[in-house]
Design an enzyme around this catalytic site. Structure first.
Site, PDB file in Angstrom:
ATOM      1  N   GLY A  92      23.993  25.805  66.137  1.00  5.76           N
ATOM      2  CA  GLY A  92      24.160  26.229  67.503  1.00  5.76           C
ATOM      3  C   GLY A  92      22.740  26.404  68.321  1.00  5.76           C
ATOM      4  O   GLY A  92      21.983  25.750  67.836  1.00  5.76           O
ATOM      5  N   CYS A  93      22.843  27.271  69.160  1.00  5.33           N
ATOM      6  CA  CYS A  93      21.783  27.474  69.877  1.00  5.33           C
ATOM      7  C   CYS A  93      20.697  28.221  69.122  1.00  5.33           C
ATOM      8  O   CYS A  93      20.937  29.194  68.318  1.00  5.33           O
ATOM      9  CB  CYS A  93      21.886  28.486  71.087  1.00  5.33           C
ATOM     10  SG  CYS A  93      20.772  29.037  72.175  1.00  5.33           S
TER      11      CYS A  93
END
Length: 188
Positions: A20-21
């Site tokens: 993800g981020c």
């Protein structure tokens, strides 16, 4: 450097991990004893020298990843990978929470055959933690592009940001709960 009290042994390893981020993994790994460096960046796409705005558009093929360099004499690779599998949902394809797109895919980029085997074994070991199948991509590491300076150690520079408060703080709490023996002492 993340752990300024130690120099890495000759056996230091670097794992390229996307969950993800990159701000989330960066924030957690920087707190782990034996992690000597964390660099947020981009990897796995077709666009040379990508920039954050291009990545956010989802057209470069790159994933947001962290290059985690650690000393296995201090923190075993199994711990590094357990953190990875517990800090994001490896069963969702091309998304993590509100972040949607291939740039947020769960991915592990290996640099040699030993890392590939280690990553595959970690997937098998952690599959039992999830009801759905793990969809984490395991691919040979292409060129890694460090992200812009604003993304390096983002949480420490911006702890009051909404994203840090709502998304990263719960991950740090989880790390404190499950990985307390591996956390560095608070620095004053």
């Amino acid at each position: 450097m993340t752990d300024t009290n130690r120099q890495p042994s000759d056996r230091a390893a670097t794992y390229y991990l996307g969950g993800g981020c990159f701000w989330c993994l960066d924030a957690v790994y920087r707190k782990i004893r034996g992690v000597v460096d964390v660099v947020s960046g981009y990897q796995g796409g077709h666009t040379p020298d990508p920039h954050y705005r291009e990545i956010c558009g989802g057209h470069t093929g790159h994933a947001e990843v962290v290059a985690v360099t650690f000393d296995p004499e201090v923190v075993p690779s199994d711990v590094i990978l357990s953190i990875f599998f517990s800090m994001h949902d490896p069963t969702t394809l091309n998304r993590q929470g509100y972040d949607v797109g291939t740039q947020y895919r769960s991915v592990m980029f290996y640099t040699d055959e030993e890392q590939r085997r280690t990553f595959q074994a970690a997937i098998e070991r952690h599959q039992g933690d999830w009801a759905a199948p793990i969809v984490t991509e395991v691919s040979r590491a292409p060129r890694f592009y460090p992200a812009e300076d604003v993304h390096q150690d983002f949480y420490a520079k911006n702890p009051g940001e909404g994203y840090c408060q709502v998304i990263i703080n719960p991950k740090l709490s989880k790390a404190r709960q499950y990985y307390a023996p591996w956390l560095m002492a608070a620095q004053h």
